[in-house]
Enzyme design. Sequence first.
Site, PDB file in Angstrom:
ATOM      1  N   ALA A   1       0.826  -1.206   0.000  1.00  0.00           N
ATOM      2  CA  ALA A   1       0.000   0.000   0.000  1.00  0.00           C
ATOM      3  C   ALA A   1       0.859   1.254   0.000  1.00  0.00           C
ATOM      4  O   ALA A   1       0.593   2.225  -0.726  1.00  0.00           O
ATOM      5  CB  ALA A   1      -0.938  -0.016   1.207  1.00  0.00           C
TER       6      ALA A   1
ATOM      7  N   ASP B   1     -23.635   4.443 -43.643  1.00  0.00           N
ATOM      8  CA  ASP B   1     -22.884   5.106 -44.718  1.00  0.00           C
ATOM      9  C   ASP B   1     -21.858   4.145 -45.322  1.00  0.00           C
ATOM     10  O   ASP B   1     -20.748   4.546 -45.660  1.00  0.00           O
ATOM     11  CB  ASP B   1     -22.188   6.356 -44.170  1.00  0.00           C
ATOM     12  CG  ASP B   1     -21.721   7.305 -45.280  1.00  0.00           C
ATOM     13  OD1 ASP B   1     -22.272   7.228 -46.393  1.00  0.00           O
ATOM     14  OD2 ASP B   1     -20.807   8.109 -45.035  1.00  0.00           O
TER      15      ASP B   1
END
Length: 500
Positions: free
Chosen positions: A129, A309
Amino acid sequence: EGTRLSVPLRCACPSKTQQAAGFRYLLSYLITWGDDVPTIAARFRVDLQDVLRANTLASGDTIYPFTTLLVPLSAEPTKADLSSQPPPPPPAQPPSPDTPSGGGGGSGKRWVFVGVGIAVGASLLLGTALLWFFCCRRRRQSPKAEGQKSAAEYEPWSASMTVSSSFSGKVGNVLDALSVYTFGDLEKATGSFSEDHHIRGSVYRAVINGDAAAVKRLKGDVSNEINILKQINHSNVVRLSGFCLHEGNTYLVYEFAEKGSLSDWIHHRAKGWEGSCLDWKQRVRVACDVANGLNYLHNYANPPYIHKDLKSSNILLDNGFMAKVANFGLARSVEDGEGVQLTRHVVGTQGYMAPEYIEHGLITPKLDIFAFGVVLLELLSGKEAVYSKAGPPKTECLLSGSIGEVLGAEDVREKLKIFMDPCLRDEYPFDLAFAMAQLAMGCVEQDPNSRPAVGEVLVSLSALYSSSLDWDSSDAPRSDSMVRARGELVGTRLPLSTTS
């Protein structure tokens, strides 16, 4: 009545080469997370190179979950092969020979070991940590790499920019998924957007960190395309790697397609490359790639998308002629449970737009199927979606409307030969060209309900491609007799009454 569910299955038969090598089956294997080609080959006890050749893959190519891989087998797979078994657990370690077997002393020592283990584990957790905390703190304090900024430091939403005020809200959540480039970095990569780097329109070739890329300059709100492409990861859809905002323009950075657009190859004949005419196998491969990309967009993307498209200029080819669907500026998502979509804003390219979209603004996945059918006809004929018919009088014709006249004629064989791209000469299997023309005609049906789903299209094209791999130019004289032998690839048999 129950709901009818159509599930397309990829099915293929071993080629002549595979049969000669002793393979009798091609297993369609559904790829899942964590799979790779060597692992799959080892699972079925097949040589890796045989699997790569069966799927026209190269060593190191990426495979994607929820797609299929063909595995050549000499015998039917067993249940053990097909069942997904978890890896066996590691063997238990034997007890230490000097460990006491019982008694109060052994129990006391065991509790001592437990206490020491807990203390060591807590120390390691605390140390990890602390290390993570200092690394994060150091990273925040260190200068950023040149040419890129973090989401917190990037200031694309300043008042001096002329982009829409809603753009930041729409695209803010993609900053962590894409690279954000400075304009100076893109200027350097494109030689200040020089003519030497110009590809076409507002697209420029760039070199970023040693890799080729394409930079496209756009105006207005392009958040729709960014938000779609940042969620999509498929080999047949062009990859967006980053973007930049500068003076009201958005610059999108894509992977570079070395061979340009499909339209360059079938209409304008690509310049600067030898043998610029795509051969038959390349054309069928391109069709399969595009269908595979559409199948992913319609059925596997979350949410599904309609491209809206699709056309040959929006299909790009990489150095190995793999096709990639590009330009998602008009794409629209299809949310769960959403029915028919309607729009009053009909936008597209003449010749590719489906009739129900032009007349009523109706948007469904069959919109893409119609456009894909036009692309198939372009691959067959070499003509553009709207082409000039020799006169007099000289008239403009829709390619989607011409195929019915060709396949509906009494002398269909001669009509189709005239329709085919002269660039191919006679170096194509006529029966497979007819099957592809039949498939294309089904895709451009006026009634959208009569068009096949993209899964059906992909299955038919996969069969066509598998058959094309067995074909070479020496087979051309036998092509007519192969029609009867091969059967019905797309559900219709070629009429054999012809004129000589």
